[in-house]
Motif scaffolding. Structure first.
Motif, short mmCIF file in Angstrom:
data_model
loop_
_atom_site.label_atom_id
_atom_site.label_comp_id
_atom_site.label_asym_id
_atom_site.label_seq_id
_atom_site.Cartn_x
_atom_site.Cartn_y
_atom_site.Cartn_z
N MET A 35 -3.95 0.19 11.91
CA MET A 35 -4.38 -0.37 10.69
C MET A 35 -3.23 0.04 9.36
O MET A 35 -3.35 -0.53 8.38
CB MET A 35 -5.96 -0.13 10.22
N ALA A 36 -3.19 1.31 9.40
CA ALA A 36 -2.21 1.77 8.39
C ALA A 36 -1.03 1.27 8.61
O ALA A 36 -0.31 0.69 7.40
CB ALA A 36 -2.04 3.32 8.68
N PHE A 37 -0.26 0.91 9.62
CA PHE A 37 0.88 -0.05 9.66
C PHE A 37 0.72 -1.32 9.08
O PHE A 37 1.68 -1.61 8.36
CB PHE A 37 1.37 0.14 11.14
N VAL A 38 -0.24 -2.02 9.44
CA VAL A 38 -0.65 -3.14 8.74
C VAL A 38 -0.53 -3.29 7.27
O VAL A 38 0.08 -4.03 6.69
CB VAL A 38 -1.71 -4.02 9.54
N ASN A 39 -1.24 -2.18 6.73
CA ASN A 39 -1.48 -2.10 5.49
C ASN A 39 -0.03 -1.85 4.61
O ASN A 39 0.41 -2.36 3.55
CB ASN A 39 -2.37 -0.94 4.90
N VAL A 40 0.63 -0.69 5.39
CA VAL A 40 1.93 -0.53 4.59
C VAL A 40 3.14 -1.85 4.68
O VAL A 40 3.62 -1.70 3.83
CB VAL A 40 2.66 0.60 5.51
N ALA A 41 3.12 -2.59 5.88
CA ALA A 41 3.86 -3.56 6.12
C ALA A 41 3.56 -4.46 4.97
O ALA A 41 4.60 -5.27 4.53
CB ALA A 41 3.85 -4.04 7.51
N MET A 42 2.35 -4.76 5.07
CA MET A 42 1.76 -5.86 3.93
C MET A 42 2.03 -5.56 2.25
O MET A 42 2.42 -6.45 1.56
CB MET A 42 0.47 -6.15 4.28
N CYS A 43 1.93 -4.27 2.23
CA CYS A 43 2.49 -3.66 0.73
C CYS A 43 3.83 -3.72 0.52
O CYS A 43 4.36 -4.23 -0.59
CB CYS A 43 1.79 -2.30 0.44
N LEU A 44 4.64 -3.26 1.44
CA LEU A 44 6.25 -3.24 1.15
C LEU A 44 6.96 -4.52 1.36
O LEU A 44 7.85 -4.63 0.64
CB LEU A 44 6.65 -2.17 2.04
N CYS A 45 6.54 -5.30 2.08
CA CYS A 45 7.19 -6.64 2.55
C CYS A 45 6.53 -7.92 2.12
O CYS A 45 5.32 -7.91 2.28
CB CYS A 45 7.46 -6.64 4.26
N ASN A 46 7.44 -8.76 2.01
CA ASN A 46 7.18 -10.11 1.77
C ASN A 46 7.51 -11.22 2.98
O ASN A 46 8.57 -10.73 3.72
CB ASN A 46 7.52 -10.75 0.63
N PRO A 47 6.69 -12.44 3.08
CA PRO A 47 7.78 -13.15 4.33
C PRO A 47 9.01 -13.37 4.02
O PRO A 47 9.18 -13.78 2.71
CB PRO A 47 6.76 -14.41 4.18
N GLY A 48 9.72 -13.32 5.10
CA GLY A 48 11.13 -13.49 4.85
C GLY A 48 12.06 -12.03 4.72
O GLY A 48 13.25 -12.31 4.74
N ASP A 49 11.33 -11.20 4.32
CA ASP A 49 11.93 -9.81 4.28
C ASP A 49 12.13 -9.39 5.82
O ASP A 49 11.59 -9.87 6.62
CB ASP A 49 11.14 -8.72 3.70
N THR A 50 12.86 -8.16 5.81
CA THR A 50 13.17 -7.71 7.20
C THR A 50 12.82 -6.43 7.40
O THR A 50 12.94 -5.45 6.17
CB THR A 50 14.83 -7.74 7.35
#
Length: 120
Positions: A35-50
Motif C-alpha cells: 500500500m505504501a508503494f502504491v501511495n508513493v507511486a501515485m504521488c510521484l508519478c503521472n501516467p506516461g512517466d517512467t
C-alpha cells in the motif's frame, strides 16, 4: 492517500524524535509495504512517466506501475543482487538522452525476491 490515524502518527513522530533523533519527518502509516508503494507511486508519478525498478524486482511493483500508466524501466543489480549505483547512473543518463521522464527510483532492501541487503 490517507496518511493514517493522526494519534498514531503523532506517537510515531515522538518516538522517532526521542529514540532516533529524527526531527520534522512527514509520517504515513499504511496497511503494509504494498500500500505504501502504491501511495508513493501515485504521488510521484503521472501516467506516461517512467519509474526505475532494479532486477530482480517484486512483481507487485511492476503491476502497480503498469496499472497506473507508469512505464517500468529495468536496471540490473550487481553480481550479488545489490542495486548498482553505476548501472543506475548509466540508466538515468540513457533516459535523459532519450527524453524519458524518470520520476521514481525504487530501491528495496532487503531485496524481494533475492533477500540481498545493501551493506552500510
Amino acid at each position: 492517500a490517507c496518511l493514517g490515524l493522526p494519534e498514531l502518527r503523532d506517537m510515531l513522530e515522538l518516538k522517532l524524535e526521542k529514540e532516533n533523533g529524527i526531527l520534522g519527518r512527514e509520517i504515513m502509516v499504511t496497511a503494509g509495504a504494498n500500500m505504501a508503494f502504491v501511495n508513493v507511486a501515485m504521488c510521484l508519478c503521472n501516467p506516461g512517466d517512467t519509474a526505475i525498478l532494479f532486477t530482480p524486482y517484486y512483481f507487485s511493483h511492476r503491476v502497480t506501475l503498469e496499472l497506473h500508466g507508469i512505464t517500468p524501466m529495468y536496471v540490473e543489480c550487481d553480481d550479488n543482487l545489490i542495486p548498482s549505483a553505476q548501472n543506475l547512473l548509466e540508466a538515468l543518463q540513457d533516459a535523459k538522452e532519450r527524453g524519458v521522464n524518470v520520476k521514481m527510483v525504487t530501491i528495496v532492501t532487503p531485496g524481494n525476491p533475492s533477500g540481498s541487503v545493501i551493506p552500510h
